[in-house]
Design a protein around this motif. Structure first.
Motif, PDB file in Angstrom:
ATOM      1  N   LEU A 842       0.737  -1.260   0.195  1.00 13.80           N
ATOM      2  CA  LEU A 842      -0.072   0.081  -0.091  1.00 13.80           C
ATOM      3  C   LEU A 842       0.812   1.290   0.037  1.00 13.80           C
ATOM      4  O   LEU A 842       0.610   2.158  -0.605  1.00 13.80           O
ATOM      5  N   ARG A 843       1.926   1.078   0.669  1.00 15.66           N
ATOM      6  CA  ARG A 843       2.837   2.503   0.673  1.00 15.66           C
ATOM      7  C   ARG A 843       3.502   2.472  -0.621  1.00 15.66           C
ATOM      8  O   ARG A 843       3.622   3.750  -1.196  1.00 15.66           O
ATOM      9  N   ALA A 844       3.779   1.633  -1.245  1.00 15.68           N
ATOM     10  CA  ALA A 844       4.227   1.707  -2.577  1.00 15.68           C
ATOM     11  C   ALA A 844       3.425   1.953  -3.538  1.00 15.68           C
ATOM     12  O   ALA A 844       3.588   3.128  -4.515  1.00 15.68           O
ATOM     13  N   VAL A 845       2.210   1.770  -3.481  1.00 14.86           N
ATOM     14  CA  VAL A 845       1.153   2.597  -4.261  1.00 14.86           C
ATOM     15  C   VAL A 845       1.110   4.025  -3.810  1.00 14.86           C
ATOM     16  O   VAL A 845       0.902   4.649  -4.914  1.00 14.86           O
ATOM     17  N   ARG A 846       0.949   4.241  -2.645  1.00 20.67           N
ATOM     18  CA  ARG A 846       0.930   5.720  -2.223  1.00 20.67           C
ATOM     19  C   ARG A 846       1.971   6.501  -2.755  1.00 20.67           C
ATOM     20  O   ARG A 846       1.738   7.600  -3.204  1.00 20.67           O
ATOM     21  N   ARG A 847       3.252   5.883  -2.979  1.00 15.17           N
ATOM     22  CA  ARG A 847       4.277   6.701  -3.517  1.00 15.17           C
ATOM     23  C   ARG A 847       4.080   6.844  -4.808  1.00 15.17           C
ATOM     24  O   ARG A 847       4.354   8.185  -5.347  1.00 15.17           O
ATOM     25  N   ILE A 848       3.385   6.147  -5.710  1.00 19.66           N
ATOM     26  CA  ILE A 848       2.846   6.125  -7.165  1.00 19.66           C
ATOM     27  C   ILE A 848       2.156   7.382  -7.088  1.00 19.66           C
ATOM     28  O   ILE A 848       1.898   8.399  -8.059  1.00 19.66           O
ATOM     29  N   VAL A 849       0.952   7.415  -6.078  1.00 15.71           N
ATOM     30  CA  VAL A 849      -0.210   8.311  -6.184  1.00 15.71           C
ATOM     31  C   VAL A 849       0.529   9.695  -5.824  1.00 15.71           C
ATOM     32  O   VAL A 849       0.006  10.754  -6.517  1.00 15.71           O
ATOM     33  N   THR A 850       1.387   9.979  -4.640  1.00 15.86           N
ATOM     34  CA  THR A 850       2.043  11.285  -4.438  1.00 15.86           C
ATOM     35  C   THR A 850       3.027  11.785  -5.357  1.00 15.86           C
ATOM     36  O   THR A 850       3.165  12.824  -5.639  1.00 15.86           O
ATOM     37  N   THR A 851       3.622  10.776  -6.066  1.00 12.41           N
ATOM     38  CA  THR A 851       4.232  11.188  -7.377  1.00 12.41           C
ATOM     39  C   THR A 851       3.591  12.237  -8.370  1.00 12.41           C
ATOM     40  O   THR A 851       3.952  13.073  -8.744  1.00 12.41           O
ATOM     41  N   GLU A 852       2.303  11.494  -8.675  1.00  6.73           N
ATOM     42  CA  GLU A 852       1.560  12.186  -9.575  1.00  6.73           C
ATOM     43  C   GLU A 852       0.873  13.416  -9.016  1.00  6.73           C
ATOM     44  O   GLU A 852       0.680  14.540  -9.947  1.00  6.73           O
ATOM     45  N   ILE A 853       0.639  13.502  -7.674  1.00  4.58           N
ATOM     46  CA  ILE A 853       0.311  14.574  -6.923  1.00  4.58           C
ATOM     47  C   ILE A 853       1.268  15.845  -6.995  1.00  4.58           C
ATOM     48  O   ILE A 853       0.768  16.833  -7.403  1.00  4.58           O
ATOM     49  N   GLU A 854       2.572  15.535  -6.881  1.00  4.82           N
ATOM     50  CA  GLU A 854       3.459  16.554  -7.000  1.00  4.82           C
ATOM     51  C   GLU A 854       3.723  17.087  -8.182  1.00  4.82           C
ATOM     52  O   GLU A 854       4.049  18.259  -8.534  1.00  4.82           O
ATOM     53  N   ALA A 855       3.574  16.139  -9.236  1.00  2.00           N
ATOM     54  CA  ALA A 855       3.496  16.640 -10.700  1.00  2.00           C
ATOM     55  C   ALA A 855       2.523  17.618 -11.161  1.00  2.00           C
ATOM     56  O   ALA A 855       2.573  18.606 -11.729  1.00  2.00           O
ATOM     57  N   ALA A 856       1.162  17.217 -10.424  1.00  2.57           N
ATOM     58  CA  ALA A 856       0.248  18.119 -10.609  1.00  2.57           C
ATOM     59  C   ALA A 856       0.430  19.669  -9.973  1.00  2.57           C
ATOM     60  O   ALA A 856       0.029  20.588 -10.441  1.00  2.57           O
TER      61      ALA A 856
END
Length: 969
Positions: A842-856
């Motif tokens: 789940l934390r690995a998925v969270r890192r994927i999500v937060t990477t996209e948020i940071e790009a936004a």
């Protein structure tokens, strides 16, 4: 409310609702101000008698005994002292917290040459002759010097936060210690291991004493090299081959030529007789001369001696040299003795000539060969390094100034041989070499090997000390494990232990020698009287008392020589187990000795040999070795380089806790580096740890036992945190048991920064700050924060002794101390590897999500993450992994939803399990308005007309009076 900043003032709500939010509140300051705060804490601990309370709390617990290797009391502490003592303190404190009774008795080594040297320096400044000072006055001045520095160092160790029983510290100059040391000498005397003999020892001409190997360091030294021809005068086995031949030796110690008594060859080496056919203008050799050298070294000899052309006359095995006799090149000038050629397998043909000049008074191998062949051992060099008065040609010359006169004398005889057509005799060539050479570590001056009558402890023979020591090491644990090989090999190869020193400040080798027979008096009653006198008056009794005080009525003092050599300080420190480990609260053997890697040839070894020789067992169960401290470039510290880091300076500028953190963040098994930049990095690591403790304290404000949520009712995220704590509990308890601490505190720092500050705290801030006071989610989080604070404070306490105690008393009051706490006992049920695996994914998925948020955020689509909504596509077969997870909370966004990808997740590279369980997240701007209390953007904001700027959750909390306010509590 969210964000990664852990300060009290971040993420505050709009002014209208700020007081309703549970923002962190604590008296634990952001800045440690350690240089000022640490002395205050030391004073508080003294006032509350913390040491006494620690001792009282240890009653009835199993013992853990770390025996302190005594530092030398002759100056301020250096960074190596700090490293070693901090390591010991961490191990002692962690054992106390793990349930052991620890009685740490610090000690000091107070005798020996370094202190004499300092006192003599004062004499030299005052232009006073040390030898004119009465011995008891001189010893008193040495005692005063050592006492002064002992007190200074004790204060400096305490400033480092080292906890110990300072009131019963030991020193080797205490009367009781001196008596015990004399008693240990007596044990070796009575069991037959102590003897007086003549053999070469490492000798300092400057300090006029024998030195131990541990007192030697190696520096580059320029030496004169010489090739010398010894004419062969007799060869019964092959007279024709060696007729008119000269054996050639090469040496880097030209000054030992007067002490030559033999030439050594190897029977397995092939030798040649070569005829000199042509030489250059610089050569001392003349055409026609016949020289004996090893076949492999002919070309090098010719090059060095200016021989341009030669011819091999004979080739022979080394065994053919048996029985050959040469003449000393200075024969006729006081050196009228034969020089036999003798076999030995240590001779090689790697360098030189394959023939080794033998000066038995000045080398271990030379001495052994001479003794084995019945050759006299001449004593030609006085204690100050000068040739004695009966040495022909060189009397009164210092050995380190003898190269020129020796070469001149050898050149003269060579010229005479050439002029008369006699076989080559004398100097063939002279050169220079810069090589690593032994020096005294005190005077930094080169030493020599010198045969003198000394007192030795026999390693082999009846007592079998070497064999017993090697066997005892089989039962000793080494940390790191490879250190075993070093100590074992040193014990295997060492000669008999030379324990005598020709100095005044120390414990005398209190024995008597019969003047008629030369036998040592071995009488138990005499030794008992000596020990009793030393216990009463100290070792000074040996100098101030009439010999009859010790000999009693059984012996006539006129018949005996009283020995005034003092014992090697390594013997003294090696025997400390005999008078320390029998103190109340301690035991023999010790559980642990911990010192620097140089102590394999020092204290570790001397303690082993002393204990095995008197008790048959090693004095320790485990040996831990730490490395040396270098500067940031990996250089040894020295005043001339200006790279010295003094622990006192670090204390005054950054604080002791920074220094202690540096120790435990380093690989102490290897050499360590320190400097401004490294300490700056440690300061940053410390700041993060401190902020973790500070945020915990702030978030726990007002916490009571009534809030605690049972484990079974905790959310998965809280259970995951508790599982992680069990992993660190296992790690720390394993380190306590094995003494292997490398990597433990870097891992704990990583947990605080990565798992807690950057993840768990960030995720749960909204619940802790904005949920109702009694909400299950907030109570669950605070339940875990309570455990976290207790665990982290106790786990950090052995290292950050001041900060951890501050963080403890800030919560529990000034009449408490974390140093009276035990390591927390964590329930076995908290261990949940399957849950840990799930949350790792789940934390690995969270890192994927937060990477996209940071790009936004970078693109300007959103400002903060709470302005975002996230759609997370999940593969159909992985949906169960995402159940019961609030992804808006986990990703710290305002809105999140899952969508199904109607397919199976791709396989991992190894073909098993799953790869990434989701597709690419889609980040959009969240719908709705911003809640002025929690800052989430939600369509529901304004549904409660009484609170038009709040979301439903926040409106309900404020309305119910369960928010943080002066009216709501």
């Amino acid at each position: 409310m969210t964000g990664s900043d852990n300060t009290n003032t971040s993420n505050g709500a709009a002014d209208g609702y700020r007081e309703t939010v549970f923002l962190p509140t604590t008296s634990f300051p952001m800045r440690g101000n350690l240089p000022k705060r640490e002395p205050d804490l030391l004073a508080r601990w003294k006032e509350m008698d913390l040491d006494g309370k620690i001792l009282a709390a240890s009653e009835g617990k199993p013992l853990f005994v770390l025996h302190d290797g005594p530092p030398y009391a002759n100056g301020n502490l250096h960074i190596g002292h700090a490293l070693n003592k901090i390591l010991k303190d961490v191990i002692n404190r962690s054992h106390r917290m793990a349930g052991f009774a620890v009685h740490y008795v610090p000690g000091w080594d107070c005798h020996g040459l370094p202190i004499e040297w300092k006192v003599e320096e004062e004499y030299r400044k005052a232009k006073r002759d040390k030898d004119s000072i009465p011995v008891l006055q001189f010893r008193a001045e040495c005692r005063a010097w050592a006492a002064k520095w002992l007190d200074v160092q004790m204060s400096e160790f305490q400033r480092l936060g080292v906890q110990g029983e300072w009131g019963r510290r030991y020193s080797t100059m205490d009367y009781s210690s001196e008596a015990a040391i004399a008693g240990e000498i007596g044990r070796f005397l009575l069991n037959g291991a102590l003897y007086r003999g003549l053999r070469p020892v490492m000798w300092s001409p400057v300090e006029k004493t024998a030195l131990a190997e541990a007192e030697i360091e190696y520096h580059d030294h320029k030496s004169t090299t010489i090739y010398v021809a010894f004419p062969i005068v007799s060869d019964p086995t092959s007279a024709e081959a060696l007729h008119g031949v000269s054996a050639v030796i090469w040496t880097t110690t030209a000054w030992t030529i007067p002490a030559n008594r033999a030439i050594v060859y190897n029977p397995e080496i092939t030798y040649v007789v070569m005829r000199v056919d042509e030489t250059d203008a610089s050569a001392l050799a003349a055409p026609g001369e016949k020289l004996l050298v090893a076949e492999r070294l002919v070309e090098q000899v010719c090059k060095d001696c200016g021989i341009l052309a030669h011819h091999i006359l004979y080739t022979m095995p080394g065994s053919a040299l048996n029985g050959a006799i040469a003449a000393h090149p200075l024969r006729g000038q006081g050196y009228d003795f034969d020089v036999p050629l003798l076999p030995a397998d240590y001779v090689t043909d790697d360098a030189g000539t394959g023939l080794v000049h033998n000066a038995p008074a000045h080398g271990e191998d030379d001495f052994a060969v001479a003794r084995a062949n019945g050759i006299e051992i001449p004593e030609l060099v006085a204690d100050d390094g000068r040739y004695v008065e009966w040495v022909p040609l060189f009397a009164g010359t210092h050995v380190f100034k003898a190269a020129d006169p020796v070469c001149d004398a050898l050149t003269g005889v060579m010229k005479q041989a050439v002029a008369t057509g006699a076989p080559a005799c004398g100097l063939l060539a002279r050169g220079e070499i810069v090589h690593s050479y032994p020096h005294s570590w005190r005077s930094r001056k080169p030493i020599i090997f010198r045969a003198t009558p000394q007192w030795f402890i026999r390693m082999d023979g009846e007592t079998q000390i070497r064999e017993k020591a090697l066997k005892a090491l089989d039962d000793v644990t080494f940390v790191p494990a490879q250190a075993r090989n070093r100590l074992t090999s040193m014990v295997e190869d060492r000669p008999d232990w030379c324990i005598s020193r020709q100095r005044a400040w120390g414990v005398p080798i209190a024995v008597f020698v019969n003047k008629q027979t030369g036998d040592v008096l071995r009488d138990e009653a005499v030794m008992e009287r000596i020990v009793s006198a030393f216990r009463e008056d100290g070792a000074d009794a040996w100098y101030s008392s009439d010999p009859s005080r010790f000999l009693g009525n059984e012996y006539n003092a006129e018949d005996f020589e009283q020995v005034f050599d003092v014992v090697d300080v390594w013997f003294e420190s090696g025997s400390t187990h005999s008078f320390v480990l029998n103190l109340p609260g301690l035991r023999f053997p010790a559980d642990l000795y911990l010192e620097g890697s140089d102590q394999h040839r020092g204290w570790f070894q001397s303690s082993l040999l002393e204990s095995v020789g008197t008790r048959g067992v090693a004095p320790y169960r485990t040996l831990v070795t730490n490395g040396f401290v270098l500067d940031e470039q990996g250089r040894k510290m020295s005043k001339s380089l200006g790279n010295v880091v003094a622990p006192q300076d670090v204390n005054d500028s950054l604080g002791t806790d920074i220094l202690r953190l540096w120790v435990m963040n380093s690989d102490t098994n290897e050499d360590l580096r320190i400097g401004k930049e490294i300490l700056k990095q440690q300061g940053e690591l410390y700041r993060r740890l401190r902020n973790t403790l500070r945020w915990l304290l702030g978030a726990l404000e007002g916490f009571t036992e009534e809030e605690v949520v049972p484990y079974e009712e905790l959310p998965e995220l809280e259970k995951w945190v508790l599982h992680r704590l069990t992993e660190f509990d296992d790690m720390i308890r394993q380190a306590v048991e094995t003494h292997e601490w490398v990597g433990v505190y870097p891992a704990l720092h990583g947990f605080c920064t990565t798992d807690l500050s950057a993840f768990y705290f960030d995720v749960r801030k909204d619940a802790i700050y904005c949920d109702a006071k009694d909400s299950p989610r907030r109570r669950a989080a605070r339940t875990v924060l309570d455990v976290l604070h207790r665990c982290l404070a106790t786990w950090l306490a052995p290292v950050l002794v001041f900060t951890a105690d501050d963080a403890w008393t800030s919560r529990f009051g000034e009449d408490t101390s974390v140093h009276l706490e035990s390591l927390p006992v964590l329930p076995e049920v908290w261990k949940d590897p399957e849950l840990a695996d799930r949350w790792s994914t789940l934390r690995a998925v969270r890192r994927i999500v937060t990477t996209e948020i940071e790009a936004a955020r970078r693109s300007g689509k959103i400002g903060s993450s709470l302005q975002a909504a996230v759609e997370l596509p999940v593969f159909e077969d992985q949906m169960q992994l995402f159940e019961n997870v609030d992804w808006a909370e986990l990703a710290i966004v305002s809105q999140a939803e899952l969508s199904v990808i109607p397919a199976e997740a791709p396989k991992a590279e190894n073909g098993t399990g799953t790869g990434v369980p989701c597709g690419a997240p889609v980040v959009t701007v969240a719908d709705g308005e911003k809640c002025e209390r929690c800052w989430k953007v939600l369509p529901e904001v304004g549904q409660n007309a009484s609170y038009p700027t709040l979301c439903v959750r926040c409106a309900d909390v404020v309305a119910s009076g369960l928010a943080c306010s002066s009216t709501a509590g």
